[in-house]
Design a protein around this motif. Structure first.
Motif, PDB file in Angstrom:
ATOM      1  N   ARG A   1      -0.813   3.264 -14.356  1.00  0.00           N
ATOM      2  CA  ARG A   1       0.450   2.690 -13.882  1.00  0.00           C
ATOM      3  C   ARG A   1       1.618   3.518 -14.398  1.00  0.00           C
ATOM      4  NH1 ARG A   1       1.508  -3.629 -14.187  1.00  0.00           N
ATOM      5  NH2 ARG A   1       0.886  -3.370 -12.025  1.00  0.00           N
ATOM      6  N   GLU A   2       2.488   3.897 -13.478  1.00  0.00           N
ATOM      7  CA  GLU A   2       3.773   4.498 -13.854  1.00  0.00           C
ATOM      8  C   GLU A   2       4.824   3.428 -13.639  1.00  0.00           C
ATOM      9  OE1 GLU A   2       4.789   8.224 -11.921  1.00  0.00           O
ATOM     10  OE2 GLU A   2       2.668   8.762 -11.861  1.00  0.00           O
TER      11      GLU A   2
ATOM     12  N   VAL B   1       2.229   0.162  -4.704  1.00  0.00           N
ATOM     13  CA  VAL B   1       3.509   0.012  -5.382  1.00  0.00           C
ATOM     14  C   VAL B   1       3.727  -1.478  -5.584  1.00  0.00           C
ATOM     15  CG1 VAL B   1       6.005   0.269  -5.176  1.00  0.00           C
ATOM     16  CG2 VAL B   1       4.522   2.111  -4.419  1.00  0.00           C
ATOM     17  N   GLU B   2       4.124  -1.856  -6.805  1.00  0.00           N
ATOM     18  CA  GLU B   2       4.474  -3.243  -7.095  1.00  0.00           C
ATOM     19  C   GLU B   2       5.908  -3.296  -7.582  1.00  0.00           C
ATOM     20  OE1 GLU B   2       0.264  -5.283  -8.523  1.00  0.00           O
ATOM     21  OE2 GLU B   2       1.949  -5.267  -9.888  1.00  0.00           O
ATOM     22  N   ILE B   3       6.620  -4.315  -7.157  1.00  0.00           N
ATOM     23  CA  ILE B   3       7.969  -4.563  -7.645  1.00  0.00           C
ATOM     24  C   ILE B   3       7.969  -5.962  -8.238  1.00  0.00           C
ATOM     25  CG2 ILE B   3       8.854  -5.400  -5.424  1.00  0.00           C
ATOM     26  CD1 ILE B   3      11.497  -3.890  -6.136  1.00  0.00           C
ATOM     27  N   GLU B   4       8.649  -6.119  -9.379  1.00  0.00           N
ATOM     28  CA  GLU B   4       8.537  -7.372 -10.117  1.00  0.00           C
ATOM     29  C   GLU B   4       9.845  -7.758 -10.790  1.00  0.00           C
ATOM     30  OE1 GLU B   4       6.445  -8.128 -14.345  1.00  0.00           O
ATOM     31  OE2 GLU B   4       5.047  -7.632 -12.748  1.00  0.00           O
ATOM     32  N   LYS B   5      10.072  -9.059 -10.817  1.00  0.00           N
ATOM     33  CA  LYS B   5      11.206  -9.631 -11.529  1.00  0.00           C
ATOM     34  C   LYS B   5      10.741 -10.944 -12.146  1.00  0.00           C
ATOM     35  CE  LYS B   5      15.689 -11.662 -11.210  1.00  0.00           C
ATOM     36  NZ  LYS B   5      17.025 -11.389 -10.971  1.00  0.00           N
ATOM     37  N   LEU B   6      11.149 -11.209 -13.376  1.00  0.00           N
ATOM     38  CA  LEU B   6      10.845 -12.491 -14.008  1.00  0.00           C
ATOM     39  C   LEU B   6      12.012 -13.438 -13.781  1.00  0.00           C
ATOM     40  CD1 LEU B   6       9.237 -11.378 -17.381  1.00  0.00           C
ATOM     41  CD2 LEU B   6       8.088 -12.206 -15.334  1.00  0.00           C
ATOM     42  N   ALA B   7      11.690 -14.690 -13.458  1.00  0.00           N
ATOM     43  CA  ALA B   7      12.715 -15.707 -13.208  1.00  0.00           C
ATOM     44  C   ALA B   7      12.421 -16.924 -14.072  1.00  0.00           C
ATOM     45  CB  ALA B   7      12.728 -16.091 -11.732  1.00  0.00           C
ATOM     46  N   LYS B   8      13.472 -17.686 -14.352  1.00  0.00           N
ATOM     47  CA  LYS B   8      13.310 -18.891 -15.174  1.00  0.00           C
ATOM     48  C   LYS B   8      12.784 -20.070 -14.365  1.00  0.00           C
ATOM     49  CE  LYS B   8      16.497 -17.968 -18.932  1.00  0.00           C
ATOM     50  NZ  LYS B   8      16.978 -16.646 -18.796  1.00  0.00           N
TER      51      LYS B   8
ATOM     52  N   ILE C   1       9.624  -1.409 -10.992  1.00  0.00           N
ATOM     53  CA  ILE C   1       8.731  -1.024  -9.915  1.00  0.00           C
ATOM     54  C   ILE C   1       7.647  -0.154 -10.526  1.00  0.00           C
ATOM     55  CG2 ILE C   1      10.058   1.025  -9.226  1.00  0.00           C
ATOM     56  CD1 ILE C   1       9.397   0.173  -6.263  1.00  0.00           C
ATOM     57  N   THR C   2       6.408  -0.343 -10.086  1.00  0.00           N
ATOM     58  CA  THR C   2       5.309   0.428 -10.653  1.00  0.00           C
ATOM     59  C   THR C   2       4.537   1.149  -9.566  1.00  0.00           C
ATOM     60  OG1 THR C   2       3.754  -1.434 -10.592  1.00  0.00           O
ATOM     61  CG2 THR C   2       5.029  -1.141 -12.615  1.00  0.00           C
ATOM     62  N   LEU C   3       4.038   2.312  -9.931  1.00  0.00           N
ATOM     63  CA  LEU C   3       3.128   3.080  -9.092  1.00  0.00           C
ATOM     64  C   LEU C   3       1.748   2.882  -9.695  1.00  0.00           C
ATOM     65  CD1 LEU C   3       5.187   6.396  -8.796  1.00  0.00           C
ATOM     66  CD2 LEU C   3       5.261   4.368  -7.320  1.00  0.00           C
ATOM     67  N   ASP C   4       0.871   2.244  -8.945  1.00  0.00           N
ATOM     68  CA  ASP C   4      -0.457   1.914  -9.456  1.00  0.00           C
ATOM     69  C   ASP C   4      -1.528   2.698  -8.714  1.00  0.00           C
ATOM     70  OD1 ASP C   4       0.628   0.056 -11.192  1.00  0.00           O
ATOM     71  OD2 ASP C   4       0.182  -1.677  -9.921  1.00  0.00           O
ATOM     72  N   GLU C   5      -2.420   3.323  -9.476  1.00  0.00           N
ATOM     73  CA  GLU C   5      -3.627   3.927  -8.920  1.00  0.00           C
ATOM     74  C   GLU C   5      -4.789   3.127  -9.475  1.00  0.00           C
ATOM     75  OE1 GLU C   5      -4.035   8.132  -8.219  1.00  0.00           O
ATOM     76  OE2 GLU C   5      -2.019   8.432  -9.048  1.00  0.00           O
ATOM     77  N   ILE C   6      -5.447   2.389  -8.578  1.00  0.00           N
ATOM     78  CA  ILE C   6      -6.501   1.467  -8.972  1.00  0.00           C
ATOM     79  C   ILE C   6      -7.851   2.125  -8.720  1.00  0.00           C
ATOM     80  CG2 ILE C   6      -7.449  -0.859  -8.673  1.00  0.00           C
ATOM     81  CD1 ILE C   6      -4.387  -0.650  -9.508  1.00  0.00           C
ATOM     82  N   GLU C   7      -8.655   2.183  -9.773  1.00  0.00           N
ATOM     83  CA  GLU C   7      -9.987   2.762  -9.650  1.00  0.00           C
ATOM     84  C   GLU C   7     -10.771   1.997  -8.581  1.00  0.00           C
ATOM     85  OE1 GLU C   7     -13.514   2.810 -12.769  1.00  0.00           O
ATOM     86  OE2 GLU C   7     -11.851   4.078 -13.464  1.00  0.00           O
TER      87      GLU C   7
ATOM     88  N   TYR D   1       0.859  -1.191   0.000  1.00  0.00           N
ATOM     89  CA  TYR D   1       0.000   0.000   0.000  1.00  0.00           C
ATOM     90  C   TYR D   1       0.890   1.232   0.000  1.00  0.00           C
ATOM     91  CZ  TYR D   1      -3.931  -3.043   1.062  1.00  0.00           C
ATOM     92  OH  TYR D   1      -4.898  -4.014   0.997  1.00  0.00           O
ATOM     93  N   ALA D   2       0.447   2.266  -0.709  1.00  0.00           N
ATOM     94  CA  ALA D   2       1.287   3.455  -0.862  1.00  0.00           C
ATOM     95  C   ALA D   2       0.468   4.726  -0.662  1.00  0.00           C
ATOM     96  CB  ALA D   2       1.932   3.459  -2.237  1.00  0.00           C
ATOM     97  N   ASN D   3       1.192   5.824  -0.591  1.00  0.00           N
ATOM     98  CA  ASN D   3       0.593   7.147  -0.537  1.00  0.00           C
ATOM     99  C   ASN D   3       1.438   8.060  -1.430  1.00  0.00           C
ATOM    100  OD1 ASN D   3       2.913   7.894   0.971  1.00  0.00           O
ATOM    101  ND2 ASN D   3       1.895   7.305   2.869  1.00  0.00           N
ATOM    102  N   GLU D   4       1.092   9.320  -1.493  1.00  0.00           N
ATOM    103  CA  GLU D   4       1.807  10.239  -2.389  1.00  0.00           C
ATOM    104  C   GLU D   4       3.273  10.384  -1.995  1.00  0.00           C
ATOM    105  OE1 GLU D   4       2.290  12.084  -5.791  1.00  0.00           O
ATOM    106  OE2 GLU D   4       0.391  11.160  -5.218  1.00  0.00           O
ATOM    107  N   LYS D   5       3.584  10.325  -0.701  1.00  0.00           N
ATOM    108  CA  LYS D   5       4.976  10.442  -0.242  1.00  0.00           C
ATOM    109  C   LYS D   5       5.821   9.283  -0.786  1.00  0.00           C
ATOM    110  CE  LYS D   5       5.952  11.889   3.999  1.00  0.00           C
ATOM    111  NZ  LYS D   5       6.112  11.904   5.460  1.00  0.00           N
ATOM    112  N   ILE D   6       5.279   8.082  -0.753  1.00  0.00           N
ATOM    113  CA  ILE D   6       5.988   6.909  -1.286  1.00  0.00           C
ATOM    114  C   ILE D   6       6.104   7.022  -2.805  1.00  0.00           C
ATOM    115  CG2 ILE D   6       5.819   4.404  -1.630  1.00  0.00           C
ATOM    116  CD1 ILE D   6       4.735   4.310   1.309  1.00  0.00           C
ATOM    117  N   PHE D   7       5.040   7.483  -3.468  1.00  0.00           N
ATOM    118  CA  PHE D   7       5.105   7.691  -4.920  1.00  0.00           C
ATOM    119  C   PHE D   7       6.251   8.647  -5.260  1.00  0.00           C
ATOM    120  CE2 PHE D   7       0.887   6.547  -7.230  1.00  0.00           C
ATOM    121  CZ  PHE D   7       0.841   5.310  -6.614  1.00  0.00           C
TER     122      PHE D   7
END
Length: 183
Positions: A110-111, A133-140, A121-127, A9-15
């Protein structure tokens, strides 16, 4: 591929911290149309099937995505299969013909930011839900999961994220709207 993903969960400060720390890639508008299987309830099997319509920089992209059950206790890590689609209406018609039912559409802005090769890392505003905030990595394979989850978690904590969420945006919206996936 295995998608290693954590969400908080995020807010404008984290964004603002993310914007100041990482390299901006692009802003995207997503419309995610989720479907339930005709013979099994994805909410019970912890799976997901969606058509994602993505708009960015004047471009349009659409994907059909299957997400398998989560494979660890801390993150949203799961097997993911994605296919580019060129005709959204035809794919949705095909899914309906096969008995799949539309569950809900999740809309988000999404930014997307670059951390390092293979990590975003993405900044998501969900209607209807707010900021995340999501952080993601693809692995084999799954061997990388434990180590990478800890590393990605530490990045999120360094940004000030204190509250984490394993549920998908679909699950959170369903709860908020007091719906069940089978409905």
């Amino acid at each position: 591929m295995i998608e290693i993903e954590l969400k908080g969960y995020a807010n404008e400060k984290i964004f603002e911290r993310v914007r100041a720390t990482f390299e901006f890639m692009r802003k995207e508008i997503h419309e995610d149309i989720y479907f339930n299987h005709p013979c099994r309830d994805f909410s019970k099997t912890d799976e997901a099937l969606r058509v994602r319509i993505k708009r960015f920089n004047g471009h349009f992209e659409a994907l059909l995505t299957y997400k398998g059950p989560k494979i660890d206790e801390l993150s949203k890590t799961r097997k993911e299969i994605e296919v580019n689609i060129d005709n959204v209406e035809t794919y949705i018609e095909l899914l309906h013909a096969l008995g799949f039912k539309e569950v809900l559409t999740v809309k988000k802005t999404r930014e997307k930011y670059y951390i390092e090769k293979g990590v975003t890392i993405t900044l998501d505003e969900i209607e209807g839900l707010g900021k995340f905030v999501e952080i993601e990595k693809l692995a084999k394979d799954e061997k990388e999961v434990e180590k990478e989850v800890k590393r990605l978690l530490s990045i999120l904590k360094s940004l000030g994220i204190e509250r984490f969420e394993r549920k998908s945006y679909l699950e959170l919206l369903m709860e908020k709207l007091n719906l069940s996936e089978g409905s």
